[in-house]
Design an enzyme around this catalytic site. Sequence first.
Site, PDB file in Angstrom:
ATOM      1  N   LYS A  77       0.844  -1.201   0.000  1.00 36.34           N
ATOM      2  CA  LYS A  77       0.000   0.000   0.000  1.00 36.34           C
ATOM      3  C   LYS A  77       0.876   1.246   0.000  1.00 36.34           C
ATOM      4  CE  LYS A  77      -3.765   2.153   2.643  1.00 36.34           C
ATOM      5  NZ  LYS A  77      -4.689   1.992   3.783  1.00 36.34           N
ATOM      6  N   SER A 146      -9.331   2.413   3.090  1.00 36.96           N
ATOM      7  CA  SER A 146      -8.404   3.119   2.227  1.00 36.96           C
ATOM      8  C   SER A 146      -7.450   2.201   1.467  1.00 36.96           C
ATOM      9  CB  SER A 146      -7.587   4.109   3.062  1.00 36.96           C
ATOM     10  OG  SER A 146      -6.824   3.414   4.047  1.00 36.96           O
ATOM     11  N   SER A 170     -10.115   0.179   7.154  1.00 35.72           N
ATOM     12  CA  SER A 170      -9.475   0.257   5.848  1.00 35.72           C
ATOM     13  C   SER A 170      -8.862  -1.030   5.320  1.00 35.72           C
ATOM     14  CB  SER A 170      -8.387   1.343   5.871  1.00 35.72           C
ATOM     15  OG  SER A 170      -8.962   2.602   6.046  1.00 35.72           O
TER      16      SER A 170
END
Length: 427
Positions: A77, A146, A170
Amino acid sequence: MSHALNDLTAAEAARRIARGQLTSEALVAASVERIAAREHEVQAWAFLDADLALKQARKLDREPPRSLLHGVPFGIKDVIDTADMPTEYNSPIYRGHQPKWDAACVAQLRQAGCVILGKTVTTEFANNHPSRTRNPHNLTHTPGGSSSGSAAAVADHMVPLALGTQTGGSTIRPAAFCGVVGYKPSFNTINRAGLKFVAESLDTIGILARTAEDAALGLQILSGRAAPDFTRPHIGTPRIGVCRTPRWQDADDPTHAAIERAASLFATAGARVNDFELPAGSNRLCDEHGKIMGYECARALSWEYRNHPDQISASLRPRLDEGWQLSREAYDAARALTRDCRRKFADRMCDYDFLLTPGAPGEAPDNLKTTGSSLFNRVWTLLGVPCVTLPCGAGPRGLPLGVQLVGSFDADVELLAWAHWAEQKMW
């Protein structure tokens, strides 16, 4: 053959590599091929250098296995620093930003012989402003956030494993929306050095995977906690609490049905299944989570807020404004309630192996301007306990539904073992 390789679980791919039946180069090439075919639609990657990934794989193929995931590619990420790839946090403030170091978790993966395939798309600073990534099951629907790119990339078989983070929901929510396994460890289980903080008392590095076994192998590398022996049947049956939470009415009917169906399947398999009520005061935790996250996020992004306000999105800026308006007294009161609920929750969990609860309110919304609601994740993040979401059928629009298993603090290995047990009963 290469078309099938990207469908392998991480555990099976690693076993084949260890037996000499597969090379890391072939596995990475299959991922690269899949990305080339689908990335223009899914848009899961912030950075990808196929030549660099294949170079890593070829080097690893010349070495003896370093770990149980030797040669397996990971997505990272893009709020986690990488020394050989840009880290931009999906913010124009950091376009072209190149750290000189790897985050601790990335360094550990490299040490274990994993291939860092590329950087997956995040929302802006892992907050609420949606990214460009789409749900691979239906491109008009959000993948959640996210950890948007990590969940979508694993769901679309672009990569078998990816790192995400969770401050609210997330990791768990996008996993539920995309139909993959999401694992949020107990707080601070995976070292966070090199992570761009959103809220220092909440941020947790997690794993997006295809199976509980894959997640457990990732945990072993990143925490040193030995994975369960998944080759042996799980001994015994669990004590399960069905936790509908104070927000049960905010989940849709198909999600209610999925929870009840899973509970019934587990009971049929011999589990002791009872209703579970959260301790007194827990009904306030969703709101208190917002206070703690808002207060900490405003301060974590204070440099960007003061120096580049025009480059912060119109959806994030008001949240930072609100965070600065929160008093220290309100923040401390929220933390005090949280500490009290953590103690009470730990006591109540002595009679349970895990809880069964929604991973999201329903299917992924048909809207790319939202990442969906984290209502069914915030309490567990605030309590700091481990969570695993498992795919559990589909909703009326044909998109995945996910159920969430919640364990006691630091009982991560046990929870993943039970998640593996649950997979066998549901699938």
